[in-house]
Design a protein around this motif. Structure first.
Motif, PDB file in Angstrom:
ATOM      1  N   ARG A 100       0.828  -1.202   0.000  1.00 32.67           N
ATOM      2  CA  ARG A 100       0.000   0.000   0.000  1.00 32.67           C
ATOM      3  C   ARG A 100       0.864   1.254   0.000  1.00 32.67           C
ATOM      4  NH1 ARG A 100      -3.669  -1.256   5.092  1.00 32.67           N
ATOM      5  NH2 ARG A 100      -1.740  -2.294   5.687  1.00 32.67           N
ATOM      6  N   THR A 101       1.950   1.203   0.767  1.00 32.77           N
ATOM      7  CA  THR A 101       2.855   2.346   0.833  1.00 32.77           C
ATOM      8  C   THR A 101       3.409   2.681  -0.536  1.00 32.77           C
ATOM      9  OG1 THR A 101       3.468   1.777   3.105  1.00 32.77           O
ATOM     10  CG2 THR A 101       4.983   3.184   1.879  1.00 32.77           C
ATOM     11  N   THR A 102       3.865   1.673  -1.257  1.00 33.42           N
ATOM     12  CA  THR A 102       4.429   1.889  -2.587  1.00 33.42           C
ATOM     13  C   THR A 102       3.365   2.379  -3.563  1.00 33.42           C
ATOM     14  OG1 THR A 102       6.076   0.170  -2.171  1.00 33.42           O
ATOM     15  CG2 THR A 102       5.700   0.778  -4.458  1.00 33.42           C
ATOM     16  N   SER A 103       2.170   1.813  -3.481  1.00 29.66           N
ATOM     17  CA  SER A 103       1.086   2.233  -4.375  1.00 29.66           C
ATOM     18  C   SER A 103       0.730   3.696  -4.157  1.00 29.66           C
ATOM     19  CB  SER A 103      -0.148   1.350  -4.159  1.00 29.66           C
ATOM     20  OG  SER A 103       0.128   0.015  -4.467  1.00 29.66           O
ATOM     21  N   ARG A 104       0.641   4.104  -2.884  1.00 32.22           N
ATOM     22  CA  ARG A 104       0.330   5.514  -2.599  1.00 32.22           C
ATOM     23  C   ARG A 104       1.413   6.437  -3.141  1.00 32.22           C
ATOM     24  NH1 ARG A 104      -1.433   3.505   2.559  1.00 32.22           N
ATOM     25  NH2 ARG A 104       0.623   3.964   3.398  1.00 32.22           N
ATOM     26  N   TRP A 154       3.512   6.024  -5.708  1.00 35.17           N
ATOM     27  CA  TRP A 154       3.508   6.147  -7.171  1.00 35.17           C
ATOM     28  C   TRP A 154       2.219   6.770  -7.701  1.00 35.17           C
ATOM     29  CZ3 TRP A 154       7.358   5.879 -10.530  1.00 35.17           C
ATOM     30  CH2 TRP A 154       8.529   5.227 -10.151  1.00 35.17           C
ATOM     31  N   ALA A 155       1.140   6.726  -6.927  1.00 30.35           N
ATOM     32  CA  ALA A 155      -0.127   7.291  -7.399  1.00 30.35           C
ATOM     33  C   ALA A 155      -0.053   8.803  -7.565  1.00 30.35           C
ATOM     34  CB  ALA A 155      -1.259   6.926  -6.443  1.00 30.35           C
ATOM     35  N   ARG A 156       0.993   9.419  -7.048  1.00 33.57           N
ATOM     36  CA  ARG A 156       1.190  10.850  -7.302  1.00 33.57           C
ATOM     37  C   ARG A 156       1.583  11.110  -8.744  1.00 33.57           C
ATOM     38  NH1 ARG A 156       5.189  10.577  -2.390  1.00 33.57           N
ATOM     39  NH2 ARG A 156       3.762  10.604  -0.628  1.00 33.57           N
ATOM     40  N   TRP A 157       2.087  10.059  -9.405  1.00 29.96           N
ATOM     41  CA  TRP A 157       2.632  10.232 -10.747  1.00 29.96           C
ATOM     42  C   TRP A 157       1.870   9.448 -11.810  1.00 29.96           C
ATOM     43  CZ3 TRP A 157       6.417  13.716 -11.593  1.00 29.96           C
ATOM     44  CH2 TRP A 157       7.136  14.167 -10.484  1.00 29.96           C
ATOM     45  N   LEU A 158       1.224   8.367 -11.419  1.00 24.88           N
ATOM     46  CA  LEU A 158       0.612   7.460 -12.381  1.00 24.88           C
ATOM     47  C   LEU A 158      -0.891   7.388 -12.161  1.00 24.88           C
ATOM     48  CD1 LEU A 158       3.290   4.644 -12.131  1.00 24.88           C
ATOM     49  CD2 LEU A 158       3.008   6.251 -14.035  1.00 24.88           C
ATOM     50  N   PRO A 159      -1.683   7.193 -13.217  1.00 25.31           N
ATOM     51  CA  PRO A 159      -3.132   7.320 -13.109  1.00 25.31           C
ATOM     52  C   PRO A 159      -3.873   6.075 -12.653  1.00 25.31           C
ATOM     53  CG  PRO A 159      -2.512   6.998 -15.389  1.00 25.31           C
ATOM     54  CD  PRO A 159      -1.230   7.075 -14.615  1.00 25.31           C
ATOM     55  N   ASP A 160      -3.276   4.896 -12.735  1.00 31.84           N
ATOM     56  CA  ASP A 160      -4.017   3.671 -12.410  1.00 31.84           C
ATOM     57  C   ASP A 160      -3.096   2.739 -11.637  1.00 31.84           C
ATOM     58  OD1 ASP A 160      -5.806   1.624 -12.212  1.00 31.84           O
ATOM     59  OD2 ASP A 160      -5.838   1.112 -14.338  1.00 31.84           O
ATOM     60  N   VAL A 161      -2.889   3.048 -10.368  1.00 29.35           N
ATOM     61  CA  VAL A 161      -1.980   2.271  -9.538  1.00 29.35           C
ATOM     62  C   VAL A 161      -2.779   1.347  -8.632  1.00 29.35           C
ATOM     63  CG1 VAL A 161      -0.104   2.320  -7.877  1.00 29.35           C
ATOM     64  CG2 VAL A 161      -0.298   4.129  -9.577  1.00 29.35           C
ATOM     65  N   ARG A 162      -2.640   0.059  -8.888  1.00 33.71           N
ATOM     66  CA  ARG A 162      -3.288  -0.940  -8.052  1.00 33.71           C
ATOM     67  C   ARG A 162      -2.265  -1.466  -7.051  1.00 33.71           C
ATOM     68  NH1 ARG A 162      -6.923  -4.062 -12.681  1.00 33.71           N
ATOM     69  NH2 ARG A 162      -7.153  -2.241 -14.026  1.00 33.71           N
ATOM     70  N   CYS A 163      -2.632  -2.479  -6.333  1.00 36.45           N
ATOM     71  CA  CYS A 163      -1.706  -3.051  -5.368  1.00 36.45           C
ATOM     72  C   CYS A 163      -1.845  -4.562  -5.361  1.00 36.45           C
ATOM     73  CB  CYS A 163      -1.976  -2.495  -3.968  1.00 36.45           C
ATOM     74  SG  CYS A 163      -0.990  -3.287  -2.692  1.00 36.45           S
ATOM     75  N   ILE A 164      -0.734  -5.247  -5.567  1.00 39.84           N
ATOM     76  CA  ILE A 164      -0.680  -6.700  -5.416  1.00 39.84           C
ATOM     77  C   ILE A 164       0.510  -6.994  -4.509  1.00 39.84           C
ATOM     78  CG2 ILE A 164      -0.512  -8.945  -6.538  1.00 39.84           C
ATOM     79  CD1 ILE A 164      -1.412  -7.641  -9.148  1.00 39.84           C
ATOM     80  N   THR A 165       0.239  -7.413  -3.302  1.00 39.91           N
ATOM     81  CA  THR A 165       1.339  -7.661  -2.379  1.00 39.91           C
ATOM     82  C   THR A 165       2.143  -8.879  -2.823  1.00 39.91           C
ATOM     83  OG1 THR A 165      -0.100  -8.981  -0.939  1.00 39.91           O
ATOM     84  CG2 THR A 165       0.137  -6.649  -0.423  1.00 39.91           C
ATOM     85  N   ASN A 166       3.420  -8.869  -2.499  1.00 39.25           N
ATOM     86  CA  ASN A 166       4.288  -9.983  -2.846  1.00 39.25           C
ATOM     87  C   ASN A 166       3.879 -11.251  -2.106  1.00 39.25           C
ATOM     88  OD1 ASN A 166       5.866  -8.556  -4.628  1.00 39.25           O
ATOM     89  ND2 ASN A 166       7.423  -8.028  -3.114  1.00 39.25           N
TER      90      ASN A 166
END
Length: 446
Positions: free
Chosen positions: A215-219, A221-233
């Protein structure tokens, strides 16, 4: 048109069509995952009309028809054991598992990679990343980008969808017309990528989606990219499960990872010494100068380096410790090594960095109160008191099966959607130039 749990609608529109009415709801451009609801589960909000009380239905894990998939790997290291890091392990697992599920997978990676998929080498095994001795200009990245672009052109007409697991800017520039899922493995500080997507004339491909590994990484990158989902490792939980033949040594800590400054090994050594504990270290020496100057002088009979262990050897090594030390000195995007340790029942003492709280939770370990060796040393005995069975159970949701299924579903979604249909452009990224300040607030150990 999709349907929310309570009847709300999800709209897609043609690129040349009108935007739908607002319906009084708030639109957001984020995708979130919640590992405490089950790791790898995607709770999408991008493209949804988000009104009070609305919660989207989780995506189905139905059988996916065979796809022709190109996986773009990272060119610095071969995808082979012993893995240099989590990115290489993640790429290997995805390529092998998607192949085993019946997909036609081509892995574009460094020569010498070992995979169940079809291997298309990008660069030779002897390729050196970074400036060559005597050179002041680093031409390796430019050479690797050119090789990746050539490899992509060779296979692009033979695949249905691309899974971008590289750290290259090439896919952002040259695959706009291809369905592509990019896994985001770093904070939003990858300069060669950010400089591309920050350009005013850059536009994402209409069938491009991105998935942060936390979630941290998705948030971020969402400042820069329009469709950021999250799939945890995810990992092979059976491989890392507690072993009855291994007993944890009292007042003994373990540490594993690439030995580079940003992994914080010096701080781990200092914390173990302050606590009066012994420490065993495993991992590749990725920075020989750092190892020679900062690590080797600190080794003694209580602080030992055991080498770069293979994945078959790591479970016993990790479980021999009373506590696992996790010491990232950057905004940690996920922490695959941390999950591997917890899966074996070894509790962790960790620095308050990036996504570590998402992994450790309430049962997996103790988050240090601050970023010093003193703070970490204080967390060591507290972590050792945790129930090891509860520690192992705390990461039971981070399975390879759930992770691969999540990637598989998104790949199928973007491979089969009408190329004239795109998600509603609900929220443009802010492209804030204050992102560094924001990261500093989220990651106090700098």
């Amino acid at each position: 048109m999709g349907i929310l749990a309570d009847g709300g609608l999800v709209a897609t529109i043609r690129r040349d069509g009108p935007r739908p009415a607002d319906h009084g709801g708030r639109r957001t451009g984020r995708w979130h995952c919640d590992p405490w609801m089950g790791a790898n589960m995607m709770w999408p909000t991008a493209g949804f009309i988000d009104q009070p009380g609305h919660r989207p239905i989780a995506r189905s894990m139905a059988t996916v028809p065979p796809l022709r998939i190109a996986i773009l790997g990272h060119f610095r290291h071969a995808i082979a054991e012993p893995f240099q890091g989590g990115l290489e392990a993640h790429t290997a697992l995805l390529a092998d598992e998607l192949t085993r599920r019946g997909h036609d997978v081509t892995l574009l990676a460094k020569e010498g990679s070992v995979t169940a998929a079809r291997l298309r080498p990008i660069v030779p095994a002897g390729f050196h990343y970074g400036p060559l001795p005597g050179e002041t200009i680093d031409r390796s990245e430019m050479m690797a980008d050119a090789a990746l672009l050539e490899a992509i052109h060779e296979v692009e007409d033979e695949v249905d969808v691309v899974l971008n697991n590289s750290l290259s800017k090439v896919p952002y520039l040259h695959l706009a017309d291809r369905p592509m899922l990019t896994a985001l493995h770093t904070p939003a500080s990858l300069e060669r990528v950010v400089e591309v997507i920050a350009a005013t004339d850059w536009r994402p491909g209409h069938r491009h989606v991105w998935a942060g590994v936390s979630r941290t990484t998705s948030r971020d990158w969402a400042r820069w990219l329009p469709d950021v989902r999250c799939i945890t490792n995810g990992i092979d939980l059976a491989r890392w499960a507690p072993r009855p033949d291994v007993t944890a040594r009292p007042q003994h800590a373990v540490w594993s990872g690439r030995i580079t400054p940003e992994k914080g090994l010096v701080l781990a050594i200092e914390a173990a010494q302050l606590a009066g504990w012994s420490l065993s270290i495993s991992g590749p020496v990725a920075d020989p100068v750092y190892f020679a100057e900062q690590i080797a002088p600190r080794l003694d009979e209580k602080i030992r380096y055991v080498g770069h262990l293979r994945h078959t050897e790591l479970p016993a090594f990790l479980q021999s410790g009373s506590v696992y030390l996790f010491t990232p000195m950057w905004p940690e995007p996920f922490g695959l090594a941390l999950v591997e340790a917890l899966a074996g029942g070894t509790p962790a003492a960790v620095l308050p960095q990036g996504a570590v709280a998402e992994i450790v939770g309430r049962r997996g370990g103790v988050i240090a109160a601050g970023c010093t060796a003193v703070d970490l040393a204080a967390a060591l005995p507290r972590a050792a008191e945790l129930d090891r069975r509860a520690v192992a159970a705390s990461v039971a949701g981070f399975s390879k099966t759930a992770m691969v299924s999540a990637y598989e579903q998104v790949l199928a979604e973007i491979a089969t959607v009408d190329s004239d249909l795109i998600p509603v452009p609900v929220s443009a990224p802010s492209r804030s130039h204050e992102r560094t300040t924001d990261r500093e607030k989220e990651s106090p150990c700098r």
